[in-house]
Write an enzyme that holds these catalytic residues in place. Structure first.
Site, PDB file in Angstrom:
ATOM      1  CG  ASN A  94      -7.548  24.161  -7.895  1.00 58.87           C
ATOM      2  OD1 ASN A  94      -6.884  24.578  -8.960  1.00 58.87           O
ATOM      3  ND2 ASN A  94      -6.661  23.097  -7.243  1.00 58.87           N
ATOM      4  CG  ASP A  95     -10.660  21.188 -10.568  1.00 61.75           C
ATOM      5  OD1 ASP A  95      -9.274  21.290 -10.440  1.00 61.75           O
ATOM      6  OD2 ASP A  95     -11.188  20.551  -9.836  1.00 61.75           O
ATOM      7  CB  VAL A  96     -13.861  26.745 -12.331  1.00 58.81           C
ATOM      8  CG1 VAL A  96     -14.824  25.478 -11.834  1.00 58.81           C
ATOM      9  CG2 VAL A  96     -13.545  27.485 -11.110  1.00 58.81           C
ATOM     10  CB  THR A  97      -9.195  29.381 -12.293  1.00 61.83           C
ATOM     11  OG1 THR A  97      -8.379  28.610 -11.069  1.00 61.83           O
ATOM     12  CG2 THR A  97     -10.285  30.017 -11.541  1.00 61.83           C
ATOM     13  CB  ALA A 153     -10.407  17.921 -11.654  1.00 64.13           C
TER      14      ALA A 153
END
Lengths: 466, 134
Positions: A393-396, A434
């Site tokens: 999630n956060d890394v995209t 996050a």
């Protein structure tokens, strides 16, 4: 055995340890590297047994056998998804051992050649004290990291009131106890020092959120090295000093890489608080709640992927938790046989320890060359038909690029939004670690596939086969 | 145990001793090696080893970062040298006990660390072979 000969053995062991790390530079030489490590350790243990002050072996050998059996059993049984907590648990053992060895040195100074009881050399007392402090912090810090990774305590940051004040006071107490210990050699002060350091380790890691775990695991790796080095100074043993420095440097570099991948300073990670939803994040998620998302079925995804020409898989921790790597590999096999070009994109902080996702994909037999790092894959997204985001999630999250208010602003991301179609496998609309909403969910070219990563993937496989 | 009063006396003494501490560091204990103290010798080795570690670890490919952590964890258990010394000496029973405990703890690490690394690396190797076949 002469002092010079044992020094030579220690040197040999140190060289083997350097070769061990060097061996890991490529997959081909890595197995050899691991063997070098084992040889180095074997030499070190033999040299230790030959020390003139070592007069009884039964106890030690029993200890090695007991520990060895436990270690071998754990290493054999552990699931690869549980790797981060295993490593954290291992770090805690090194930390505690450092404290115990320091206590041993303090109680048997003649054997450790650091003076006589009540008359230990000041320099050695400083070294004992520092080794203990670092070891103790490593121990409790790693225990907390283990509990968090294992899910025994919540991964959300725990915020104590006045925690900075408490930490600074504990730091001062440690320093004070160290001074008293050095000048009085009172064992009481040694234990005050140890207890205060235990408490500091606990309080340092409790406020760290789940998203920062890759940094914490590598930071504790670094600490366990410094602790070994500290004990090396006490023993005047160059092997321990060298090895500790190697491990310390390694952990520090990994922490640095992880921090860079999250665009965070190491200080802010240690101070903690990432993942506690601040007001701006709350507001944006409240605003987003009502916005529509496109929801798809596994059949839709199967149809689109079957007919595309290039696919990039973006795995995250959600995939790991669901153990979806094998189903994913099966899905990719079918697609590849259909002529689809399939590749995997790995963000440096995907998973909960450095390189974790690579191991999971390796476990599922994903070819090494199909797995690409962030810098290598990002320029290919615009020419990619489908991006399949599974449990990441956060890394995209494009907010990292275009929303200066976002807590992850500036973090390098996998730019999946540039692909023609994005499939997003996710259990619910809940925010990631996050604690922030992903703008991607609401894009026109994004289709959400709600459900457990493994179940969804298996359904896609079924749809592809029919 | 220390009485409160004697503790305070010590604290007062410390202020005096502190000024000597700086001088102490340079003349620290032990037999000199090649003209410097054993402590300075240790620091020299330590700093050089940090550099070696720095340059070696940067060459490790990111895909192998997890095995790297497992290996470094295993080799940091070299602290077993101290544990063996504590467990094997005859000077203090307490040191024997803590030495034994430390030996058990780090042995878990040594065997566990190297074996789990072996398991991980075997997964990477398996793929290389498959690629060779394909």
């Amino acid at each position: 055995m002469s002092e010079n000969f044992s020094a030579f053995l220690y040197l040999t062991a140190a060289v083997f340890f350097i070769l061990a790390l060097r061996g890991l530079s490529s997959a081909k030489t890595s197995t050899k590297g691991n063997v070098f490590g084992m040889i180095g350790m074997g030499i070190a243990i033999i040299a230790a047994f030959a020390m003139p002050k070592v007069s009884s072996y039964a106890l030690t050998i029993t200890g090695i056998i007991v520990g060895g059996v436990i270690g071998a059993f754990v290493a054999k049984k552990i699931e690869m998804t549980a790797l981060p907590q295993l490593v954290a648990a291992f770090h805690s053992l090194v930390g505690l051992a450092a404290v115990l060895v320091a206590a041993g040195a303090m109680s048997a100074p003649v054997s450790f050649k650091i003076g006589t009881l009540e008359h230990i050399m000041h320099g050695s007392l400083v070294e004992i004290g520092l080794g203990t402090a670092i070891g103790a912090i490593t121990f409790t810090g790693s225990v907390v990291a283990f509990l968090k990774l294992q899910g025994l305590i919540g991964s959300k940051p725990m915020m104590l009131p006045n925690r900075h004040l408490i930490n600074v006071s504990l730091g001062a107490l440690i320093l004070f106890a160290l001074l008293l210990f050095v000048f009085t050699e009172g064992h009481f002060f040694f234990w005050v020092l140890a207890l205060a350091s235990f408490a500091l380790g606990l309080l340092m890691i409790l406020p760290v959120g789940g998203a920062d775990m890759p940094v914490i695991v590598s930071m504790l790796n670094s600490y366990s090295g410094w602790a070994a080095s500290g004990i090396g100074f006490t023993l005047n043993n160059t092997l321990l000093i060298v090895t500790g420095a190697l491990v310390g440097a390694s952990g520090a570099i990994l922490s640095y890489i992880m921090c860079k991948a999250m665009n965070r300073s190491i200080i802010s990670v240690i101070v903690g608080g990432f993942g506690s939803s601040d007001t701006s994040a709350d507001q944006s998620s409240a605003a987003n709640e009502q916005r529509p998302v496109k929801q798809g079925s596994p059949e839709d995804a199967a149809f689109v992927m079957k007919n595309c020409s290039s696919l990039v898989i973006v795995p995250g921790y959600g995939m790991a938790v669901a153990q979806a790597q094998h189903a994913l590999r099966e899905m990719c096999n079918i697609l590849q046989n259909n002529g689809v070009k399939v590749r995997y994109a790995i963000h440096p902080v995907a998973g909960r320890m450095p390189g974790h996702m690579n191991v999971l994909l390796a476990e599922a037999n994903v070819p090494y060359d199909d797995v690409l790092e962030l810098e290598d894959i990002n320029r290919d997204f615009p020419s990619t038909d489908v991006a399949f985001v599974i449990g990441a999630n956060d890394v995209t999250n494009p907010a990292a690029k275009n929303n200066p208010q976002s807590p992850i602003y500036g973090m390098p991301i996998l730019e999946v939004e540039q692909a023609k179609t994005v499939f997003f496998v996710k259990r619910s609309m809940a925010a990631g670690y996050a604690g922030i909403e992903n703008e991607l969910f609401f894009r026109d070219n994004t289709m959400m596939l709600f459900g457990d990563a493994k179940k969804v993937t298996e359904e896609i496989v079924k749809a592809l086969e029919s | 145990m220390y009485h409160v009063q004697s503790v305070f006396h010590k604290i007062v003494d410390i202020s005096g001793e502190l000024s000597d501490a700086a001088a102490m560091l340079t003349t620290i204990d032990l037999a000199p090696i090649g003209g410097c103290s054993q402590f300075m010798w240790g620091v020299t080795v330590f700093v050089l080893a940090c550099f070696v570690g720095y340059y070696v670890v940067w060459r490790v490919t990111p895909a192998l970062h997890a095995p790297l952590m497992a290996v470094t964890n295993a080799i940091s258990s070299v602290i077993i040298v101290g544990a063996i010394l504590a467990a094997g000496q005859a000077e203090s029973a307490f040191a024997k006990i803590v030495g034994f405990s430390a030996t058990v703890l780090v042995s878990v690490n040594i065997f566990g660390g190297f074996l789990v690394t072996k398991r991980m690396l075997a997964m990477f190797q398996k793929k290389d072979k498959q690629e060779g076949r394909g």
